[in-house]
Scaffold this motif. Structure first.
Motif, PDB file in Angstrom:
ATOM      1  N   ASN A  39      55.519  63.955  11.600  1.00 10.53           N
ATOM      2  CA  ASN A  39      56.324  62.728  11.652  1.00 10.53           C
ATOM      3  C   ASN A  39      55.603  61.703  12.518  1.00 10.53           C
ATOM      4  OD1 ASN A  39      56.990  63.406  14.423  1.00 10.53           O
ATOM      5  ND2 ASN A  39      58.539  64.794  13.601  1.00 10.53           N
ATOM      6  N   TYR A  40      56.109  60.492  12.514  1.00  9.65           N
ATOM      7  CA  TYR A  40      55.413  59.415  13.227  1.00  9.65           C
ATOM      8  C   TYR A  40      55.473  59.565  14.751  1.00  9.65           C
ATOM      9  CZ  TYR A  40      53.486  54.745  13.933  1.00  9.65           C
ATOM     10  OH  TYR A  40      52.684  53.687  14.294  1.00  9.65           O
ATOM     11  N   PRO A  41      56.606  60.002  15.344  1.00 10.41           N
ATOM     12  CA  PRO A  41      56.599  60.234  16.799  1.00 10.41           C
ATOM     13  C   PRO A  41      55.533  61.247  17.218  1.00 10.41           C
ATOM     14  CG  PRO A  41      58.853  60.137  16.020  1.00 10.41           C
ATOM     15  CD  PRO A  41      57.983  60.115  14.805  1.00 10.41           C
ATOM     16  N   MET A  42      55.321  62.292  16.443  1.00  7.97           N
ATOM     17  CA  MET A  42      54.275  63.259  16.769  1.00  7.97           C
ATOM     18  C   MET A  42      52.896  62.596  16.689  1.00  7.97           C
ATOM     19  SD  MET A  42      53.413  66.879  14.872  1.00  7.97           S
ATOM     20  CE  MET A  42      51.937  67.826  15.293  1.00  7.97           C
ATOM     21  N   TYR A  43      52.677  61.785  15.665  1.00  9.99           N
ATOM     22  CA  TYR A  43      51.414  61.068  15.504  1.00  9.99           C
ATOM     23  C   TYR A  43      51.159  60.171  16.720  1.00  9.99           C
ATOM     24  CZ  TYR A  43      48.090  57.683  13.503  1.00  9.99           C
ATOM     25  OH  TYR A  43      47.009  56.865  13.280  1.00  9.99           O
ATOM     26  N   LEU A  44      52.177  59.438  17.187  1.00 11.17           N
ATOM     27  CA  LEU A  44      52.031  58.535  18.328  1.00 11.17           C
ATOM     28  C   LEU A  44      51.780  59.309  19.618  1.00 11.17           C
ATOM     29  CD1 LEU A  44      54.830  55.882  17.668  1.00 11.17           C
ATOM     30  CD2 LEU A  44      52.366  55.632  17.307  1.00 11.17           C
ATOM     31  N   LEU A  63      39.785  68.358  19.617  1.00 13.50           N
ATOM     32  CA  LEU A  63      40.930  69.240  19.392  1.00 13.50           C
ATOM     33  C   LEU A  63      42.204  68.453  19.109  1.00 13.50           C
ATOM     34  CD1 LEU A  63      42.075  72.110  19.350  1.00 13.50           C
ATOM     35  CD2 LEU A  63      42.491  71.886  21.816  1.00 13.50           C
ATOM     36  N   ILE A  64      42.503  67.461  19.961  1.00 10.77           N
ATOM     37  CA  ILE A  64      43.751  66.704  19.776  1.00 10.77           C
ATOM     38  C   ILE A  64      43.661  65.855  18.518  1.00 10.77           C
ATOM     39  CG2 ILE A  64      45.324  65.047  20.836  1.00 10.77           C
ATOM     40  CD1 ILE A  64      44.249  65.977  23.562  1.00 10.77           C
ATOM     41  N   GLY A  65      42.468  65.330  18.213  1.00 12.84           N
ATOM     42  CA  GLY A  65      42.303  64.575  16.971  1.00 12.84           C
ATOM     43  C   GLY A  65      42.557  65.445  15.758  1.00 12.84           C
ATOM     44  N   LEU A  66      42.054  66.688  15.802  1.00 11.11           N
ATOM     45  CA  LEU A  66      42.256  67.610  14.683  1.00 11.11           C
ATOM     46  C   LEU A  66      43.732  67.956  14.517  1.00 11.11           C
ATOM     47  CD1 LEU A  66      40.758  69.232  12.520  1.00 11.11           C
ATOM     48  CD2 LEU A  66      40.562  71.108  14.175  1.00 11.11           C
ATOM     49  N   ILE A  67      44.419  68.182  15.616  1.00  2.00           N
ATOM     50  CA  ILE A  67      45.854  68.491  15.545  1.00  2.00           C
ATOM     51  C   ILE A  67      46.630  67.304  14.979  1.00  2.00           C
ATOM     52  CG2 ILE A  67      47.910  69.041  16.912  1.00  2.00           C
ATOM     53  CD1 ILE A  67      46.066  70.533  18.862  1.00  2.00           C
ATOM     54  N   ARG A  68      46.192  66.092  15.338  1.00  2.00           N
ATOM     55  CA  ARG A  68      46.905  64.895  14.877  1.00  2.00           C
ATOM     56  C   ARG A  68      46.843  64.744  13.363  1.00  2.00           C
ATOM     57  NH1 ARG A  68      45.501  59.500  15.145  1.00  2.00           N
ATOM     58  NH2 ARG A  68      43.571  60.022  16.223  1.00  2.00           N
TER      59      ARG A  68
END
Length: 558
Positions: free
Chosen positions: A215-220, A205-210
């Motif tokens: 933006n990069y802060p959200m990705y991190l 789930l979290i991988g799919l959301i990523r």
């Protein structure tokens, strides 16, 4: 002699006064454990265990997908935008004919963070002469042009922010440290099956959301959240695979689990190669992971966990199923002995024994080991993960290089299985460390035009550290006494996470000199290899139960 005779007569009187029931109970003074049942009745490794390993191999493979940051946050060649020549987009042509007039070309490629100072004149995309620039001085970039688009570096414009880019891998490793606190509690309280299904669900789930990061802060943030809540996938599946095989097959099963993780990394590299856009790559990897939720209804709960929780009716059903699938029979006597263990004798704590910290300080032998084993672990994780990450920076196809680097692990894991019980623990670890270190240091001095030789040395370095990785758990466990073994093994492993946390930063060091990462891998490998030689050999020795036995390891007996 008189005392001995009196003792034996008292023992005879005690036996003669026992009732038939008490005599029968005395047979089980040593409680029957699950290993006894596996070895003597249902089989140490039969069809059921094989089916179990094949099932959990899938989540083990998927647990490797959390390393996709190696590709989604990969460094990509970039250079300064040259607005004086009409460039106003990061999608501009990467190497126009006039570029040599505006940007310095070095032996390693176009200068990525600086360009020649403009003189205030303007050209166009077609005509951009050297007269527009002062080639005796440089200025920093205000914008970037990228050679490729399949990385967050392009989407979030991370040109010349190498340390920030490398933070993705560091946070991934921090998450694998934090998960140890969470997944152990879930597994011990609610069961291995729930721990596995919850971990895979979070991973997916979290991988799919990523994949939809804006933006990069959200990705991190999603990177560390995914590993913190989902990295328990491997350990949960590993427990499932190893808890139901007999002692004879545990080392091979452990190596097989590690090999399945390597297969997962090979699949990761292959998917990243075929599905180039990083968002689609992440979705392709993580959507199938939702299928593992069905394991809640497919997998049988771990018998060892059911026994530890005194859920004997469920444990009986699983054991009967194991025996049926393996075409074996389990006797009612063994089931009763296993499922109705004698009540443990409660020994009142006196509080007189010294604590662990005092024991370590008082024992010079134990203190040396506590200072030594964490260095092995730091070195192993640093070199192992560092080589994986730096593989994409080798010349040639970055995806093939990564795949080769992961494939070489498999013979390394099984080599350790073959030699550990033949040549010993010390020679295996020391030679693995030193062999890997030698290859890494030699790699630094091989010129770039010998690409094949460089790749071979790189792969041999990974082979050596893979041999060490498989051997490290065993040797560390055998050096510590039973009463402190789990705590000190966990301490060594936890401190070892320093290596995996810092490994993603090594590509940033290569910006200063290409040989720094490999030189660090080699230096630390030599140090760890020498430190292995300071510890005693444990092959053929009984695992120490007491501190005195641990201190006596390697000493000549009279």
């Amino acid at each position: 002699m008189v005392t001995s005779r009196k003792g034996s007569m008292a023992e005879e009187r005690r036996k003669s006064s026992m009732t038939p029931d008490s005599r029968k109970a005395s047979v089980f003074e040593k409680p029957v454990d699950l290993d006894d049942v596996l070895v003597n009745e249902v089989g140490q490794f039969g069809r059921f265990q094989l089916q179990n390993i094949l099932l959990v191999a899938l989540p083990i493979i998927m647990s490797a997908f959390m390393s996709e940051y190696i590709f989604s946050a990969a460094a990509i060649p970039h250079r300064c935008q040259v607005p004086e020549c009409g460039e106003n987009s990061k999608d501009a042509e990467f190497e126009p004919e006039w570029l040599i007039n505006a940007i310095q070309n070095t032996s390693s490629g176009w200068e990525s963070c600086d360009r020649y100072r403009p003189l205030g004149l303007n050209g166009s995309l077609d005509i951009c002469p050297a007269s527009l620039f002062d080639q005796s001085s440089t200025v920093q970039c205000n914008g970037f042009v990228y050679e490729r688009t399949n990385s967050v570096v392009y989407d979030f414009d991370l040109g010349c922010q190498e340390w920030l880019r490398a933070l993705a891998g560091t946070l991934n490793s921090v998450g694998t440290l934090l998960v140890l606190i969470i997944i152990g509690g879930i597994s011990d309280r609610f069961g291995r099956r729930i721990a596995l299904c919850v971990s895979v669900f979070n991973l997916a789930l979290i991988g799919l959301i990523r994949a939809f990061s804006v933006n990069y802060p959200m990705y991190l943030a999603l990177q560390i959240l995914q590993t913190t809540l989902g990295a328990g996938t491997f350990s949960s599946a590993y427990v499932f695979a190893t808890e139901l095989v007999g002692p004879k097959f545990r080392v091979v099963t452990s190596a097989t689990c590690s090999s399945m993780f390597a297969v997962g990394q090979v699949i990761l590299g292959s998917v990243a190669w075929v599905v180039q856009p990083w968002r689609y790559m992440i979705m392709t990897l993580h959507i199938p992971c939702f299928l593992i939720i069905s394991y809640y209804w497919i997998l049988s709960e771990s018998v060892r966990w059911l026994l530890s929780k005194r859920r004997y009716d469920e444990a009986r059903l699983v054991l009967e199923k194991v025996a049926r699938v393996n075409k074996k029979q389990i006797s009612e006597k063994s089931l009763n002995a296993l499922l109705n263990p004698p009540q443990p004798v409660v020994v009142e704590e006196t509080g007189e024994g010294p604590g662990l910290l005092k024991t370590i300080i008082r024992s010079r032998v134990l203190l040396r080991r506590v200072c030594t084993t964490p260095i092995w672990w730091i070195t192993t994780t640093f070199v192992y993960y560092g080589l994986n990450i730096n593989a994409t920076g080798l010349s040639g196809n970055m995806y093939l290089n990564f795949i080769y680097t992961c494939l070489i692990e498999i013979p390394g894991f099984y080599t350790a299985v073959l030699v550990l019980d033949r040549i010993g623990r010390k020679p295996t670890l020391a030679s693995g460390f030193i062999f890997s270190a030698s290859c890494n240091i030699a790699f630094v001095f091989i010129p770039d035009d010998l690409a094949t030789l460089r790749l071979v040395l790189f792969l041999l370095g990974k082979f050596g550290i893979s041999v060490v990785f498989t051997s490290l758990y065993l040797f560390t466990s055998e050096l510590y006494p039973t009463e402190y073994r789990h705590t000190l093994l966990a301490f060594s492993s936890m401190v070892g996470r320093i290596g995996s946390i810092t490994a993603p930063l090594t590509p940033a060091l290569a910006e200063y000199w290409h040989g720094i990462p490999s030189l660090m891998f080699g230096t630390m490998g030599f140090l760890a290899g020498i430190l292995v030689l300071t510890q005693p050999e444990t092959l053929g020795t009984k695992m120490p139960d007491t501190l005195a036995e641990a201190e006596a390891l390697g000493k000549k007996t009279s």
